[in-house]
Design an enzyme around this catalytic site. Structure first.
Site, PDB file in Angstrom:
ATOM      1  N   LYS A  41       1.697   2.336   6.499  1.00  0.00           N
ATOM      2  CA  LYS A  41       2.399   3.575   6.159  1.00  0.00           C
ATOM      3  C   LYS A  41       1.445   4.762   6.279  1.00  0.00           C
ATOM      4  CE  LYS A  41       5.225   1.330   2.538  1.00  0.00           C
ATOM      5  NZ  LYS A  41       5.405   1.262   1.072  1.00  0.00           N
ATOM      6  N   SER A 128       9.775   5.702  -2.087  1.00  0.00           N
ATOM      7  CA  SER A 128       9.086   6.957  -1.777  1.00  0.00           C
ATOM      8  C   SER A 128       9.504   7.516  -0.423  1.00  0.00           C
ATOM      9  CB  SER A 128       7.571   6.748  -1.802  1.00  0.00           C
ATOM     10  OG  SER A 128       7.166   6.249  -3.049  1.00  0.00           O
TER      11      SER A 128
HETATM   12  P1  ADP Z   1       3.444  -0.397  -1.500  1.00  0.00           P
HETATM   13  O1  ADP Z   1       3.145   0.326  -0.233  1.00  0.00           O
HETATM   14  O2  ADP Z   1       2.290  -1.184  -2.043  1.00  0.00           O
HETATM   15  O3  ADP Z   1       4.724  -1.204  -1.468  1.00  0.00           O
HETATM   16  P2  ADP Z   1       4.875   1.488  -3.201  1.00  0.00           P
HETATM   17  O4  ADP Z   1       4.361   2.699  -3.864  1.00  0.00           O
HETATM   18  O5  ADP Z   1       5.958   1.645  -2.199  1.00  0.00           O
HETATM   19  O6  ADP Z   1       3.607   0.797  -2.585  1.00  0.00           O
HETATM   20  O7  ADP Z   1       5.356   0.449  -4.298  1.00  0.00           O
HETATM   21  C1  ADP Z   1       4.492  -0.032  -5.294  1.00  0.00           C
HETATM   22  C2  ADP Z   1       5.221  -1.049  -6.130  1.00  0.00           C
HETATM   23  O8  ADP Z   1       6.273  -0.399  -6.851  1.00  0.00           O
HETATM   24  C3  ADP Z   1       5.904  -2.167  -5.337  1.00  0.00           C
HETATM   25  O9  ADP Z   1       5.848  -3.352  -6.098  1.00  0.00           O
HETATM   26  C4  ADP Z   1       7.315  -1.695  -5.209  1.00  0.00           C
HETATM   27  O10 ADP Z   1       8.219  -2.776  -5.063  1.00  0.00           O
HETATM   28  C5  ADP Z   1       7.492  -1.010  -6.551  1.00  0.00           C
HETATM   29  N1  ADP Z   1       8.541   0.006  -6.518  1.00  0.00           N
HETATM   30  C6  ADP Z   1       8.661   1.064  -5.700  1.00  0.00           C
HETATM   31  N2  ADP Z   1       9.791   1.764  -5.961  1.00  0.00           N
HETATM   32  C7  ADP Z   1      10.397   1.114  -6.977  1.00  0.00           C
HETATM   33  C8  ADP Z   1      11.613   1.289  -7.686  1.00  0.00           C
HETATM   34  N3  ADP Z   1      12.459   2.256  -7.386  1.00  0.00           N
HETATM   35  N4  ADP Z   1      11.897   0.419  -8.663  1.00  0.00           N
HETATM   36  C9  ADP Z   1      11.054  -0.600  -8.934  1.00  0.00           C
HETATM   37  N5  ADP Z   1       9.926  -0.849  -8.303  1.00  0.00           N
HETATM   38  C10 ADP Z   1       9.587  -0.014  -7.332  1.00  0.00           C
END
Ligand code: ADP
Length: 158
Positions: A41, A128
């Site tokens: 990403k 995100s």
């Molecule tokens: P990564 O690139 O490591 O997936 P993210 O910031 O997208 O990083 O997500 C970090 C963690 O938070 C992951 O375990 C993801 O599943 C969780 N996560 C992201 N958005 C949500 C949400 N809306 N509800 C619950 N968990 C979330």
């Protein structure tokens, strides 16, 4: 003292992340939010910007630390004298990826356990990337992100 490490890109932090952190603090004494860069990403915010937004969004919570991951997550977890990785689970679509990662981290260090917390149903489809897309096209992200993030997104996409 039971500490969990919550790794992620947090680009930017959303209300889904905050919900997971709040729930985790009912189980663990401390949560370390560890910002890492996902090589797949491209990030919108710098690590410092992401850290500042996380700090502001979690200032109502005690026992939260914000840090940056350098290198391999399993090495970072060990360095922090911790053995618990916290991840959020949304829809089934997260499962395959998270399952792989959890088993891989355990393979790298057999002491590591990954704990999953399910988010509130309102945030199941929140991530995100979708927030950034809405903000880019000048839509309202108020219901999805903490106030500080809403402000920073507006500044990015002026
Ligand atoms: P990564 O690139 O490591 O997936 P993210 O910031 O997208 O990083 O997500 C970090 C963690 O938070 C992951 O375990 C993801 O599943 C969780 N996560 C992201 N958005 C949500 C949400 N809306 N509800 C619950 N968990 C979330």
């Amino acid at each position: 003292m039971k500490t969990a490490i919550y790794p992620g890109s947090f680009d930017p932090i959303t209300k889904g992340h905050v919900d997971v952190i709040e729930r985790a603090l009912k189980i663990f004494d401390k949560v370390i939010i560890a910002i890492g860069d996902n090589p797949e990403k491209k990030s919108l915010f710098s690590t410092e910007e992401r850290a500042d937004m996380i700090k502001e969004s979690t200032k109502h919570l005690k026992n939260v630390e914000v840090d940056k991951i350098e290198g391999l997550l399993s090495d970072y977890v060990k360095k922090k004298n911790c053995s618990i990785i916290l991840r959020g689970l949304r829809a089934i679509s997260d499962f395959e990826f998270e399952f792989q990662r959890a088993l891989m981290n355990r393979q790298l260090d057999s002491d590591i356990e990954t704990v999953f917390i399910m988010t509130k149903h309102n945030y199941v489809y929140l991530n995100s990337s979708v927030v950034k897309e809405i903000a880019m096209f000048k839509g309202s992200v108020k219901q999805f992100v903490p106030e500080i993030v809403e402000k920073k997104l507006k500044e990015k996409f002026i």
